[in-house]
Scaffold this active site. Sequence first.
Site, short mmCIF file in Angstrom:
data_model
loop_
_atom_site.label_atom_id
_atom_site.label_comp_id
_atom_site.label_asym_id
_atom_site.label_seq_id
_atom_site.Cartn_x
_atom_site.Cartn_y
_atom_site.Cartn_z
CG LEU A 69 -1.82 -1.30 1.32
CD1 LEU A 69 -2.64 -1.28 2.60
CD2 LEU A 69 -2.73 -1.41 0.12
N PRO A 70 0.31 2.44 -0.14
CG PRO A 70 -1.06 4.12 -1.01
CD PRO A 70 -1.11 2.74 -0.41
CE LYS A 172 11.66 1.38 -1.99
NZ LYS A 172 12.08 0.93 -3.31
CE LYS A 241 5.73 6.38 -0.04
NZ LYS A 241 6.21 5.00 -0.13
P1 NDP Z 1 0.01 2.45 -6.60
O1 NDP Z 1 -0.37 3.86 -6.38
O2 NDP Z 1 0.12 1.92 -7.98
O3 NDP Z 1 -1.05 1.50 -5.81
C1 NDP Z 1 -1.45 1.81 -4.50
C2 NDP Z 1 -2.29 0.68 -3.95
O4 NDP Z 1 -2.71 1.04 -2.62
C3 NDP Z 1 -3.58 0.42 -4.74
O5 NDP Z 1 -3.92 -0.94 -4.63
C4 NDP Z 1 -4.59 1.29 -3.97
O6 NDP Z 1 -5.92 0.82 -4.10
C5 NDP Z 1 -4.13 1.05 -2.56
N1 NDP Z 1 -4.58 2.10 -1.65
C6 NDP Z 1 -4.38 3.43 -1.77
N2 NDP Z 1 -4.92 4.07 -0.71
C7 NDP Z 1 -5.48 3.11 0.08
C8 NDP Z 1 -6.19 3.13 1.30
N3 NDP Z 1 -6.44 4.28 1.95
N4 NDP Z 1 -6.63 1.97 1.83
C9 NDP Z 1 -6.39 0.80 1.18
N5 NDP Z 1 -5.72 0.70 0.02
C10 NDP Z 1 -5.26 1.85 -0.51
O7 NDP Z 1 1.35 2.22 -5.77
P2 NDP Z 1 2.59 1.26 -6.09
O8 NDP Z 1 2.10 -0.12 -6.30
O9 NDP Z 1 3.47 1.92 -7.09
O10 NDP Z 1 3.36 1.36 -4.68
C11 NDP Z 1 2.95 0.64 -3.53
C12 NDP Z 1 4.09 0.71 -2.50
O11 NDP Z 1 5.26 0.13 -3.06
C13 NDP Z 1 4.46 2.17 -2.12
O12 NDP Z 1 4.84 2.20 -0.78
C14 NDP Z 1 5.65 2.46 -3.03
O13 NDP Z 1 6.47 3.48 -2.51
C15 NDP Z 1 6.32 1.09 -3.08
N6 NDP Z 1 7.15 0.82 -4.26
C16 NDP Z 1 6.76 1.14 -5.53
C17 NDP Z 1 7.56 0.84 -6.61
C18 NDP Z 1 7.16 1.15 -8.03
O14 NDP Z 1 8.03 1.05 -8.93
N7 NDP Z 1 5.92 1.50 -8.33
C19 NDP Z 1 8.87 0.18 -6.43
C20 NDP Z 1 9.15 -0.19 -5.07
C21 NDP Z 1 8.35 0.15 -4.04
P3 NDP Z 1 -6.93 1.40 -5.24
O15 NDP Z 1 -6.78 0.49 -6.41
O16 NDP Z 1 -8.26 1.32 -4.60
O17 NDP Z 1 -6.50 2.83 -5.54
#
Ligand code: NDP
Length: 301
Positions: A69-70, A172, A241
């Site tokens: 999650l975020p 991280k 973030k």
């Molecule tokens: P995305 O923005 O693509 O996805 C976020 C996810 O979190 C979605 O499933 C979203 O659901 C869900 N979400 C958002 N708000 C809430 C909430 N209030 N309650 C429950 N679920 C929620 O993010 P990423 O997949 O890119 O990133 C996820 C994590 O991984 C972050 O911490 C990021 O920093 C980390 N990360 C990302 C990388 C990347 O290359 N993208 C690489 C390495 C780490 P919904 O579909 O409903 O919006």
Amino acid sequence: MAPTAPQTVAFLGLGAMGRPMAARLAQHGPTTVWNRTPGRAREHQEAHGTSAAQQLADLGPVDVVCSCLPTDVEVRAVAEQLAPNLAPGTVWLDHTSGAPAGARDLAALLADAGVDYLDAPVSGGTAGAEAGTLTTMVGGDPDALDRVRPVLAATTGRVVHVGPSGAGMAVKAVNNALLATSLWAAAEGLTALAAQGVPADRAIEVIATSSGRSFATDTLIPERVLDRSFPHTFALSLLAKDVGLAQGILDDAEVPAAVLTLVDELTRRAAEQLPGADHVELVRIVEQQTGIELSAGSSGS
Ligand code: NDP
């Protein structure tokens, strides 16, 4: 000896990273997915053979919970709801990039339910998630980590236990602060070279086998900036973030941090200026300030 049954997994959060990670887990063993927007869980079920839980309450006991999650704030809200459904001995692998203190709080919350929480953020981007080659940095109990190594093998190329609870999140955050620093510095340096009449692709040809190389110059700029594709894989707001979290870690340790403090400020401002942008688009800020666009063969002269 009979083979051991694969561990059952619940995967929470089907964003850019969670979707491919859960798809790989489904090839390893029974995987149930949950997402805040339930339609994405149904799509995942149809595409990858996972089971979709429409609500958190529909998730029964599993061996391993994975979350992506975020931030730790969203993980905490989900963990508070889900903890009563989990059996003692469950391991929670949190792939979110969050705050170290948030991870320690989550570990304490889940310990009350007999659940072992491991902060296990990942690096390698969406390409690494699709290929199952992510690097995972783990904070928490090493014995709990050993119990989930078979699950991690489905998503990860390298697992490093880096310390106690929160240590994975700290590594991280610092890693991503280094990513932001090298991306800003490469954008500035290559723009200045373009103004000197050196095309960015020619400069990168040199830097690729020289001491200034980085992931930004090896991969991000050649594959995403010079062709002007800027694919959306990792939100600039999420990078901001992470750099903010690194700033907090530096402050806690009272490390004088002139460089990273500036990078934190620049990255936060860029995310405000470019809402919805991918992280690599911070290069556009330098381009806008100079009127020079970094593309293959072009120079500013
Ligand atoms: P995305 O923005 O693509 O996805 C976020 C996810 O979190 C979605 O499933 C979203 O659901 C869900 N979400 C958002 N708000 C809430 C909430 N209030 N309650 C429950 N679920 C929620 O993010 P990423 O997949 O890119 O990133 C996820 C994590 O991984 C972050 O911490 C990021 O920093 C980390 N990360 C990302 C990388 C990347 O290359 N993208 C690489 C390495 C780490 P919904 O579909 O409903 O919006």
